[in-house]
Every structure is written in C-alpha cells, then in structure tokens.
Design a protein around this motif. Structure first.
Motif, PDB file in Angstrom:
ATOM      1  N   SER A 154       0.844  -1.186   0.000  1.00  0.00           N
ATOM      2  CA  SER A 154       0.000   0.000   0.000  1.00  0.00           C
ATOM      3  C   SER A 154       0.883   1.241   0.000  1.00  0.00           C
ATOM      4  O   SER A 154       2.054   1.192   0.330  1.00  0.00           O
ATOM      5  N   ARG A 188       1.269   5.484   0.985  1.00  0.00           N
ATOM      6  CA  ARG A 188       0.788   6.602   1.798  1.00  0.00           C
ATOM      7  C   ARG A 188       0.383   7.732   0.861  1.00  0.00           C
ATOM      8  O   ARG A 188       0.905   7.843  -0.239  1.00  0.00           O
ATOM      9  N   PRO A 189      -0.522   8.594   1.306  1.00  0.00           N
ATOM     10  CA  PRO A 189      -0.883   9.752   0.478  1.00  0.00           C
ATOM     11  C   PRO A 189       0.328  10.660   0.268  1.00  0.00           C
ATOM     12  O   PRO A 189       1.302  10.615   1.017  1.00  0.00           O
ATOM     13  N   TRP A 216     -13.939   8.156  -8.428  1.00  0.00           N
ATOM     14  CA  TRP A 216     -14.699   8.172  -7.170  1.00  0.00           C
ATOM     15  C   TRP A 216     -16.044   7.464  -7.344  1.00  0.00           C
ATOM     16  O   TRP A 216     -16.442   6.652  -6.515  1.00  0.00           O
ATOM     17  N   HIS A 262     -16.391   4.224  -5.142  1.00  0.00           N
ATOM     18  CA  HIS A 262     -17.115   4.495  -3.901  1.00  0.00           C
ATOM     19  C   HIS A 262     -18.638   4.473  -4.040  1.00  0.00           C
ATOM     20  O   HIS A 262     -19.330   4.204  -3.065  1.00  0.00           O
ATOM     21  N   LEU A 316      -2.789   6.405  -9.745  1.00  0.00           N
ATOM     22  CA  LEU A 316      -2.003   6.897  -8.614  1.00  0.00           C
ATOM     23  C   LEU A 316      -0.709   7.559  -9.072  1.00  0.00           C
ATOM     24  O   LEU A 316      -0.323   8.614  -8.559  1.00  0.00           O
ATOM     25  N   GLU A 344      -5.946  11.042  -6.334  1.00  0.00           N
ATOM     26  CA  GLU A 344      -5.259  10.101  -5.452  1.00  0.00           C
ATOM     27  C   GLU A 344      -6.213   9.583  -4.373  1.00  0.00           C
ATOM     28  O   GLU A 344      -6.257   8.391  -4.081  1.00  0.00           O
ATOM     29  N   ARG A 345      -6.995  10.467  -3.814  1.00  0.00           N
ATOM     30  CA  ARG A 345      -7.947  10.078  -2.760  1.00  0.00           C
ATOM     31  C   ARG A 345      -9.054   9.190  -3.318  1.00  0.00           C
ATOM     32  O   ARG A 345      -9.513   8.270  -2.644  1.00  0.00           O
ATOM     33  N   CYS A 389      -8.797   6.971  -5.484  1.00  0.00           N
ATOM     34  CA  CYS A 389      -8.281   5.614  -5.707  1.00  0.00           C
ATOM     35  C   CYS A 389      -8.265   4.778  -4.435  1.00  0.00           C
ATOM     36  O   CYS A 389      -8.016   3.571  -4.502  1.00  0.00           O
ATOM     37  N   ARG A 390      -8.505   5.376  -3.286  1.00  0.00           N
ATOM     38  CA  ARG A 390      -8.524   4.605  -2.042  1.00  0.00           C
ATOM     39  C   ARG A 390      -9.673   3.623  -2.052  1.00  0.00           C
ATOM     40  O   ARG A 390     -10.796   3.965  -2.380  1.00  0.00           O
ATOM     41  N   ASP A 408      -9.892   0.866   3.516  1.00  0.00           N
ATOM     42  CA  ASP A 408      -8.483   1.127   3.756  1.00  0.00           C
ATOM     43  C   ASP A 408      -8.350   1.887   5.066  1.00  0.00           C
ATOM     44  O   ASP A 408      -9.184   2.728   5.395  1.00  0.00           O
ATOM     45  N   PRO A 447      -5.009   7.466   6.512  1.00  0.00           N
ATOM     46  CA  PRO A 447      -3.578   7.768   6.515  1.00  0.00           C
ATOM     47  C   PRO A 447      -3.110   8.255   7.871  1.00  0.00           C
ATOM     48  O   PRO A 447      -3.830   8.938   8.590  1.00  0.00           O
TER      49      PRO A 447
END
Length: 163
Positions: free
Chosen positions: A15, A17-18, A75, A79, A94, A151-152, A154-155, A159, A162
C-alpha cells in the motif's frame, strides 16, 4: 481482510501513503525560487524577460479539468458503484496523480515567483506578466488539488486512514 501493519508501523506492504504535504511544499518553494530568478537572469543573459501568454495558464487549467474529471469518474466507480479497479488502472491513476501533484506544485510556485518578481516594476509589460503569472499559479494550484482528489478517489473503501 485487514493486513497487519508494516515492520516500521506504517502502512501494510503493498500500500502507499498519500502524497506528503511537506513534499508538495518543498516543490512549491523550489519553483518559487526558480521563478523569482528567471526574471533577473534572463534580463542579464538575453536582455529581455520571457512573456507569459494566456496559453500557459489555460493549459494548466485544462490539465486540472482533466484530472478533476478522472477523479470524479474514479470516485463514482470505486465508492458509489462499488466497482473494483484493475490493479494496473489503479497504479496508473495513482502515478498520474502523484506526478501531477508534484509538477503542479513546481509550476505553480514557479509562476508565482516569476509574477512576484514583477511587483513594483516599471517595465512596459510588467503588469501583464504579473497578472498572467498569478493566473498560471492558480492553475498550478488547481492541478495540485485535483491530483490529490484523484489520489484520494483511488482509495479502496475499508483502507485504514492515513497516519
């Protein structure tokens, strides 16, 4: 399935980190310094400083719009519809997001530095360069914000947040 934390207490293996805000700030400060130096150095070397056309800020705003559309689509897929991205798609998005965030910070800082170097200048096109540089700096900021949103997006739900 939850994975155990990594050996250093960070995220589990596999994984990311942001994007760290300190890294973005560092690139922006580097861009600010470089942009500030472009004006005096170009006048010493070439006799005239570069003119900022409307193409540069509009290009940055176009990149921000494309990143925003990609973030929105990602998103919604991940989501809202709870679809799973293919691993190569997630990695590509990413990498794109992180690279655009860094380049947007560098470009935004560079244009801001170049624009600030024209403050108080009596040059013929000084006000024009200042205005267009500030608009380009806003475009760079928009690239950073939309890249971080991508980037967010893609979470994967579930998860860990952060650290």
């Amino acid at each position: 399935m939850t994975q155990a934390p990594g050996p250093d207490g960070g995220p589990p293996p596999g994984s990311l980190r942001p994007t760290p805000p300190a890294a973005l700030a560092g690139w922006a400060v580097a861009g600010l310094a470089i942009g500030w130096l472009v004006h005096p150095l170009s006048e010493r070397v070439g006799g005239t400083a570069p003119v900022v056309s409307w193409t540069q800020p509009l290009a940055l705003l176009l990149v921000a719009a494309i990143l925003g559309a990609a973030a929105h689509a990602t998103w919604r897929s991940v989501h809202v519809r709870r679809e799973r991205l293919e691993s190569h798609q997630a990695v590509n998005r990413l990498v794109l997001a992180r690279a655009c965030a860094y380049v947007g910070a560098l470009a935004g800082g560079g244009y801001l530095g170049y624009g600030l170097s024209w403050l108080g200048s009596e040059a013929e096109l000084g006000d024009q360069r200042l205005l267009r540089s500030v608009v380009a700096a806003v475009g760079g900021l928009a690239v950073v914000v939309t890249a971080l949103l991508l980037e967010r997006a893609c979470r994967v739900p579930g998860d860990p947040p952060p650290a």
